[in-house]
Design an enzyme around this catalytic site. Structure first.
Site, PDB file in Angstrom:
ATOM      1  N   HIS A 155       0.846  -1.203   0.000  1.00 18.77           N
ATOM      2  CA  HIS A 155       0.000   0.000   0.000  1.00 18.77           C
ATOM      3  C   HIS A 155       0.880   1.251   0.000  1.00 18.77           C
ATOM      4  O   HIS A 155       0.612   2.217  -0.710  1.00 18.77           O
ATOM      5  CB  HIS A 155      -0.863   0.061   1.266  1.00 18.77           C
ATOM      6  CG  HIS A 155      -1.934  -0.981   1.371  1.00 18.77           C
ATOM      7  ND1 HIS A 155      -1.994  -1.878   2.403  1.00 18.77           N
ATOM      8  CD2 HIS A 155      -3.009  -1.245   0.589  1.00 18.77           C
ATOM      9  CE1 HIS A 155      -3.063  -2.654   2.269  1.00 18.77           C
ATOM     10  NE2 HIS A 155      -3.697  -2.297   1.165  1.00 18.77           N
ATOM     11  N   LYS A 168     -16.964  -7.434   4.628  1.00 18.35           N
ATOM     12  CA  LYS A 168     -15.784  -8.135   5.140  1.00 18.35           C
ATOM     13  C   LYS A 168     -15.784  -8.114   6.663  1.00 18.35           C
ATOM     14  O   LYS A 168     -16.363  -7.224   7.268  1.00 18.35           O
ATOM     15  CB  LYS A 168     -14.512  -7.427   4.648  1.00 18.35           C
ATOM     16  CG  LYS A 168     -14.305  -7.525   3.140  1.00 18.35           C
ATOM     17  CD  LYS A 168     -12.931  -7.025   2.750  1.00 18.35           C
ATOM     18  CE  LYS A 168     -12.675  -7.199   1.258  1.00 18.35           C
ATOM     19  NZ  LYS A 168     -11.357  -6.697   0.856  1.00 18.35           N
ATOM     20  N   ARG A 210      -1.627  -5.338  -8.523  1.00 21.90           N
ATOM     21  CA  ARG A 210      -0.567  -6.338  -8.322  1.00 21.90           C
ATOM     22  C   ARG A 210      -0.520  -7.198  -9.583  1.00 21.90           C
ATOM     23  O   ARG A 210      -0.457  -6.666 -10.668  1.00 21.90           O
ATOM     24  CB  ARG A 210      -0.863  -7.174  -7.077  1.00 21.90           C
ATOM     25  CG  ARG A 210      -0.564  -6.438  -5.808  1.00 21.90           C
ATOM     26  CD  ARG A 210      -1.196  -7.089  -4.614  1.00 21.90           C
ATOM     27  NE  ARG A 210      -2.635  -6.910  -4.646  1.00 21.90           N
ATOM     28  CZ  ARG A 210      -3.426  -7.021  -3.610  1.00 21.90           C
ATOM     29  NH1 ARG A 210      -2.936  -7.371  -2.439  1.00 21.90           N
ATOM     30  NH2 ARG A 210      -4.720  -6.818  -3.716  1.00 21.90           N
ATOM     31  N   SER A 243      -2.701  -7.815   2.494  1.00 23.51           N
ATOM     32  CA  SER A 243      -2.990  -7.794   3.935  1.00 23.51           C
ATOM     33  C   SER A 243      -3.340  -9.205   4.410  1.00 23.51           C
ATOM     34  O   SER A 243      -2.986  -9.596   5.525  1.00 23.51           O
ATOM     35  CB  SER A 243      -4.167  -6.851   4.220  1.00 23.51           C
ATOM     36  OG  SER A 243      -3.881  -5.547   3.801  1.00 23.51           O
TER      37      SER A 243
HETATM   38  P1  ADP Z   1      -9.776  -3.487  -0.870  1.00 26.37           P
HETATM   39  O1  ADP Z   1     -10.555  -4.330   0.082  1.00 26.37           O
HETATM   40  O2  ADP Z   1     -10.484  -2.216  -1.257  1.00 26.37           O
HETATM   41  O3  ADP Z   1      -9.215  -4.214  -2.060  1.00 26.37           O
HETATM   42  P2  ADP Z   1      -7.069  -3.383   0.151  1.00 26.37           P
HETATM   43  O4  ADP Z   1      -6.586  -2.719   1.399  1.00 26.37           O
HETATM   44  O5  ADP Z   1      -6.886  -4.851   0.025  1.00 26.37           O
HETATM   45  O6  ADP Z   1      -8.569  -2.945   0.016  1.00 26.37           O
HETATM   46  O7  ADP Z   1      -6.375  -2.690  -1.100  1.00 26.37           O
HETATM   47  C1  ADP Z   1      -6.518  -1.315  -1.363  1.00 26.37           C
HETATM   48  C2  ADP Z   1      -5.873  -1.005  -2.684  1.00 26.37           C
HETATM   49  O8  ADP Z   1      -4.465  -1.209  -2.575  1.00 26.37           O
HETATM   50  C3  ADP Z   1      -6.353  -1.906  -3.830  1.00 26.37           C
HETATM   51  O9  ADP Z   1      -6.386  -1.162  -5.026  1.00 26.37           O
HETATM   52  C4  ADP Z   1      -5.291  -2.966  -3.891  1.00 26.37           C
HETATM   53  O10 ADP Z   1      -5.197  -3.524  -5.200  1.00 26.37           O
HETATM   54  C5  ADP Z   1      -4.063  -2.146  -3.536  1.00 26.37           C
HETATM   55  N1  ADP Z   1      -3.009  -2.982  -2.975  1.00 26.37           N
HETATM   56  C6  ADP Z   1      -3.033  -3.768  -1.880  1.00 26.37           C
HETATM   57  N2  ADP Z   1      -1.847  -4.399  -1.707  1.00 26.37           N
HETATM   58  C7  ADP Z   1      -1.069  -4.002  -2.729  1.00 26.37           C
HETATM   59  C8  ADP Z   1       0.258  -4.314  -3.152  1.00 26.37           C
HETATM   60  N3  ADP Z   1       1.021  -5.191  -2.521  1.00 26.37           N
HETATM   61  N4  ADP Z   1       0.703  -3.699  -4.258  1.00 26.37           N
HETATM   62  C9  ADP Z   1      -0.084  -2.836  -4.943  1.00 26.37           C
HETATM   63  N5  ADP Z   1      -1.314  -2.517  -4.622  1.00 26.37           N
HETATM   64  C10 ADP Z   1      -1.810  -3.085  -3.533  1.00 26.37           C
END
Ligand code: ADP
Length: 165
Positions: free
Chosen positions: A17, A41, A92, A130
């Protein structure tokens, strides 16, 4: 510069992130991180805990000048109420694509003035999520390469109190 919102669950925030956030900071101002309270979630951390961890993590890695808010409900309504031009999402591997494509097109349908911009993470974080971090932390694995120290501590406390209370 265009004004942007970077929404997500951030349960918890990881270096993946943060990598996207650093890239977004070069392109957008102000940049606001929006931590979503998502009833679909069941998060490990409450929305307030997740917001606090985002703030602490940004302080720890020395990133300033980023707003952090929480929101519930429709993302596009949150974007509109803040008057942002852009929604930032991270990409990703191909696994993110279907969901992100659907989300971006739905948001465009709801409000064509707000663009979704995708930023690619550094290769070394392209596997990081995460969920994986929580899986490793749950069994006592070392997550120091994946998350800032404050998040590592919060994970330890959470899993300790979950299994030892
Ligand atoms: P959500 O439940 O909205 O997907 P996340 O916290 O999992 O929330 O992710 C928020 C954003 O950050 C999303 O666009 C996700 O693709 C991006 N993201 C999460 N982890 C990574 C990572 N390792 N690299 C790039 N983008 C990421």
């Amino acid at each position: 510069m265009p004004k942007a919102l970077y929404p997500g669950s951030f349960d918890p925030i990881t270096y993946g992130h943060i990598d996207v956030l650093v890239r977004a900071k070069k392109l957008f101002r102000p940049l606001i991180v929006a931590v979503v309270e998502n009833p679909r979630k069941t998060p490990l951390f409450s929305v307030e805990e997740r917001k606090r961890l985002v703030e602490e993590a940004l302080r720890e890695v020395g990133i300033g000048d980023v707003g952090v808010i929480t929101y519930s409900g429709l993302l596009i309504e949150c974007a509109k109420s803040l008057g942002v031009d852009v929604i930032v999402r991270g990409l990703r591997a191909t696994s993110d694509f279907d969901y992100e494509f659907q989300l971006a097109l739905t948001n465009r349908d709801l409000d064509s003035d707000v663009e979704t911009v995708f930023l690619m993470t550094a290769g070394k974080y392209s596997f990081l999520s995460s969920s994986i971090v929580k899986e490793v932390a749950r069994y006592g694995g070392d997550v120091s390469k994946f998350v800032p120290k404050c998040v590592e501590r919060a994970l330890k406390d959470k899993y300790h109190s979950k299994y030892h209370s």
